[in-house]
Design a protein around this motif. Structure first.
Motif, PDB file in Angstrom:
ATOM      1  N   GLY A  16       0.808  -1.223   0.000  1.00 42.87           N
ATOM      2  CA  GLY A  16       0.000   0.000   0.000  1.00 42.87           C
ATOM      3  C   GLY A  16       0.834   1.262   0.000  1.00 42.87           C
ATOM      4  N   LEU A  17       0.183   2.368   0.305  1.00 43.34           N
ATOM      5  CA  LEU A  17       0.876   3.667   0.294  1.00 43.34           C
ATOM      6  C   LEU A  17       1.998   3.712   1.313  1.00 43.34           C
ATOM      7  CD1 LEU A  17      -1.851   6.450  -0.026  1.00 43.34           C
ATOM      8  CD2 LEU A  17      -0.231   5.637  -1.760  1.00 43.34           C
ATOM      9  N   ALA A  18       1.766   3.110   2.481  1.00 39.30           N
ATOM     10  CA  ALA A  18       2.794   3.138   3.529  1.00 39.30           C
ATOM     11  C   ALA A  18       4.046   2.413   3.056  1.00 39.30           C
ATOM     12  CB  ALA A  18       2.253   2.510   4.809  1.00 39.30           C
ATOM     13  N   GLY A  19       3.858   1.293   2.363  1.00 34.45           N
ATOM     14  CA  GLY A  19       4.990   0.536   1.835  1.00 34.45           C
ATOM     15  C   GLY A  19       5.733   1.305   0.760  1.00 34.45           C
ATOM     16  N   LEU A  20       4.977   2.003  -0.082  1.00 35.16           N
ATOM     17  CA  LEU A  20       5.604   2.815  -1.140  1.00 35.16           C
ATOM     18  C   LEU A  20       6.408   3.957  -0.535  1.00 35.16           C
ATOM     19  CD1 LEU A  20       2.709   3.136  -3.765  1.00 35.16           C
ATOM     20  CD2 LEU A  20       4.780   1.752  -3.963  1.00 35.16           C
ATOM     21  N   ARG A  21       5.803   4.614   0.435  1.00 35.41           N
ATOM     22  CA  ARG A  21       6.458   5.762   1.077  1.00 35.41           C
ATOM     23  C   ARG A  21       7.783   5.343   1.724  1.00 35.41           C
ATOM     24  NH1 ARG A  21       4.242  10.253   2.756  1.00 35.41           N
ATOM     25  NH2 ARG A  21       2.189   9.373   2.348  1.00 35.41           N
ATOM     26  N   LYS A  22       7.732   4.203   2.404  1.00 33.07           N
ATOM     27  CA  LYS A  22       8.917   3.713   3.108  1.00 33.07           C
ATOM     28  C   LYS A  22      10.022   3.360   2.100  1.00 33.07           C
ATOM     29  CE  LYS A  22       9.845   0.568   6.958  1.00 33.07           C
ATOM     30  NZ  LYS A  22      10.711  -0.457   6.356  1.00 33.07           N
ATOM     31  N   ALA A  23       9.635   2.674   1.037  1.00 31.93           N
ATOM     32  CA  ALA A  23      10.632   2.262   0.032  1.00 31.93           C
ATOM     33  C   ALA A  23      11.191   3.477  -0.720  1.00 31.93           C
ATOM     34  CB  ALA A  23       9.998   1.273  -0.935  1.00 31.93           C
ATOM     35  N   ALA A  24      10.338   4.457  -0.980  1.00 29.14           N
ATOM     36  CA  ALA A  24      10.784   5.635  -1.744  1.00 29.14           C
ATOM     37  C   ALA A  24      11.843   6.428  -0.982  1.00 29.14           C
ATOM     38  CB  ALA A  24       9.585   6.525  -2.081  1.00 29.14           C
ATOM     39  N   TRP A  33      18.697  12.137  -5.600  1.00 29.94           N
ATOM     40  CA  TRP A  33      18.679  11.891  -4.144  1.00 29.94           C
ATOM     41  C   TRP A  33      19.929  12.437  -3.470  1.00 29.94           C
ATOM     42  CZ3 TRP A  33      22.508   9.107  -1.692  1.00 29.94           C
ATOM     43  CH2 TRP A  33      23.395   8.413  -2.538  1.00 29.94           C
ATOM     44  N   GLU A  34      21.034  12.516  -4.237  1.00 29.58           N
ATOM     45  CA  GLU A  34      22.334  12.811  -3.626  1.00 29.58           C
ATOM     46  C   GLU A  34      22.392  14.184  -2.974  1.00 29.58           C
ATOM     47  OE1 GLU A  34      26.290  11.456  -5.467  1.00 29.58           O
ATOM     48  OE2 GLU A  34      24.760  10.999  -6.962  1.00 29.58           O
ATOM     49  N   ALA A  35      21.964  15.205  -3.707  1.00 29.63           N
ATOM     50  CA  ALA A  35      22.081  16.572  -3.191  1.00 29.63           C
ATOM     51  C   ALA A  35      20.883  16.969  -2.335  1.00 29.63           C
ATOM     52  CB  ALA A  35      22.233  17.540  -4.354  1.00 29.63           C
ATOM     53  N   ALA A  36      19.766  16.290  -2.501  1.00 25.63           N
ATOM     54  CA  ALA A  36      18.550  16.667  -1.778  1.00 25.63           C
ATOM     55  C   ALA A  36      18.598  16.165  -0.334  1.00 25.63           C
ATOM     56  CB  ALA A  36      17.332  16.095  -2.498  1.00 25.63           C
ATOM     57  N   THR A  37      17.726  16.731   0.508  1.00 30.07           N
ATOM     58  CA  THR A  37      17.680  16.339   1.917  1.00 30.07           C
ATOM     59  C   THR A  37      17.006  14.991   2.090  1.00 30.07           C
ATOM     60  OG1 THR A  37      17.420  18.674   2.431  1.00 30.07           O
ATOM     61  CG2 THR A  37      16.957  17.124   4.232  1.00 30.07           C
ATOM     62  N   GLN A  38      15.874  14.801   1.406  1.00 30.16           N
ATOM     63  CA  GLN A  38      15.081  13.589   1.596  1.00 30.16           C
ATOM     64  C   GLN A  38      14.091  13.422   0.447  1.00 30.16           C
ATOM     65  OE1 GLN A  38      12.496  14.198   5.078  1.00 30.16           O
ATOM     66  NE2 GLN A  38      12.814  16.403   4.835  1.00 30.16           N
ATOM     67  N   THR A  39      13.544  12.234   0.340  1.00 31.83           N
ATOM     68  CA  THR A  39      12.452  11.988  -0.599  1.00 31.83           C
ATOM     69  C   THR A  39      11.201  12.671  -0.059  1.00 31.83           C
ATOM     70  OG1 THR A  39      13.368   9.796  -1.039  1.00 31.83           O
ATOM     71  CG2 THR A  39      11.104  10.180  -1.759  1.00 31.83           C
ATOM     72  N   VAL A  40      10.511  13.388  -0.930  1.00 31.65           N
ATOM     73  CA  VAL A  40       9.218  13.959  -0.551  1.00 31.65           C
ATOM     74  C   VAL A  40       8.165  13.143  -1.276  1.00 31.65           C
ATOM     75  CG1 VAL A  40       7.770  16.010  -0.612  1.00 31.65           C
ATOM     76  CG2 VAL A  40      10.235  16.227  -0.213  1.00 31.65           C
ATOM     77  N   PHE A  41       7.419  12.330  -0.532  1.00 28.48           N
ATOM     78  CA  PHE A  41       6.557  11.371  -1.212  1.00 28.48           C
ATOM     79  C   PHE A  41       5.193  11.958  -1.555  1.00 28.48           C
ATOM     80  CE2 PHE A  41       4.185   7.408  -1.826  1.00 28.48           C
ATOM     81  CZ  PHE A  41       4.927   6.930  -2.874  1.00 28.48           C
ATOM     82  N   SER A  42       4.309  12.071  -0.632  1.00 35.31           N
ATOM     83  CA  SER A  42       2.959  12.529  -0.957  1.00 35.31           C
ATOM     84  C   SER A  42       2.238  12.879   0.323  1.00 35.31           C
ATOM     85  CB  SER A  42       2.170  11.423  -1.672  1.00 35.31           C
ATOM     86  OG  SER A  42       1.935  10.346  -0.776  1.00 35.31           O
TER      87      SER A  42
END
Ligand code: URA
Ligand code: SF4
Length: 210
Positions: A16-24, A33-42
């Protein structure tokens, strides 16, 4: 695994969404991803009826880890309210999930850089999975990057905005609405007119909700 191929290698089966968010959070599907602080999911519920797709997180979103929390996001929330769309039926996400920017030196302001087609393509598997899980009635593309991700080069923001478009997709027939990006409203010479145009387009999307 070779870096910079695609997010597809990081997308889990199920969860589900929680699994996608965690993996992303650990995606290395392109170099952003290298220069950014973090993944911004949704943000928003899996049962949402309308999905808003932006471009990529901005400076504030990158710091806070949530989409549409900066100036463009605030304008968007106001426009959505004015269009009569209840906030709780909306899922907000971006075509690209890391902030792309340039910076002249340490401590210098980070300047937004538009993602390229290769970033959009690399990140697209997340968006496709989100849309599969949420399965909304209407998908709103905010600006050219979201259009490139979901509708391709035959659709033009200024020509095709404000109309419901039905497209056959790998997820079945889907209804799309194209409009301007809220940051384009903030940059417009006539901000009031640009804002009114965004609200008018969002009203068309609202009317399509059953
Ligand atoms: N612009 C976007 O496209 N997305 C955000 O999350 C913030 C600003
Ligand atoms: Fe992965 Fe998308 Fe971030 Fe690239 S921008 S690393 S594909 S989440």
């Amino acid at each position: 695994m070779l870096p910079g191929v695609s997010a597809q290698d990081f997308v889990p089966d199920g969860g589900g969404l929680a699994g996608l968010r965690k993996a992303a959070a650990d995606c290395r599907g392109c170099e952003l991803w290298e220069a950014a602080t973090q993944t911004v999911f949704s943000a928003g519920p899996a049962g949402a009826r309308l999905v808003l797709v932006g471009e990529q997180p901005g400076d504030q979103e990158d710091r806070q880890g949530a989409p549409f929390v900066g100036p463009a996001g605030r304008l968007l929330v106001k426009a959505v309210d004015e269009a009569g769309i209840p906030r709780e039926v909306i899922y907000r996400t971006n075509a690209v999930k890391h902030f792309r920017f340039t910076q002249a030196g340490p401590g210098k302001r980070r300047i937004h850089q538009t993602p390229e087609l290769r970033h959009i393509t690399a990140c697209r598997p997340w968006l496709v999975e989100e849309l599969r899980v949420v399965d909304p009635e209407v998908i709103v593309c905010l600006g050219a990057t979201a259009v490139r991700a979901l509708l391709g080069p035959s659709v033009r923001v200024m020509r095709d905005r404000g109309e419901l478009l039905t497209r056959e997709t790998s997820l079945g027939a889907k209804t799309f609405l194209v409009t301007v990006h809220p940051s384009a409203v903030l940059r417009a010479d006539d901000q009031d007119a640009a804002y009114a145009g965004l609200v008018a387009d969002l009203r068309i999307a609202a009317a399509a909700l059953t």
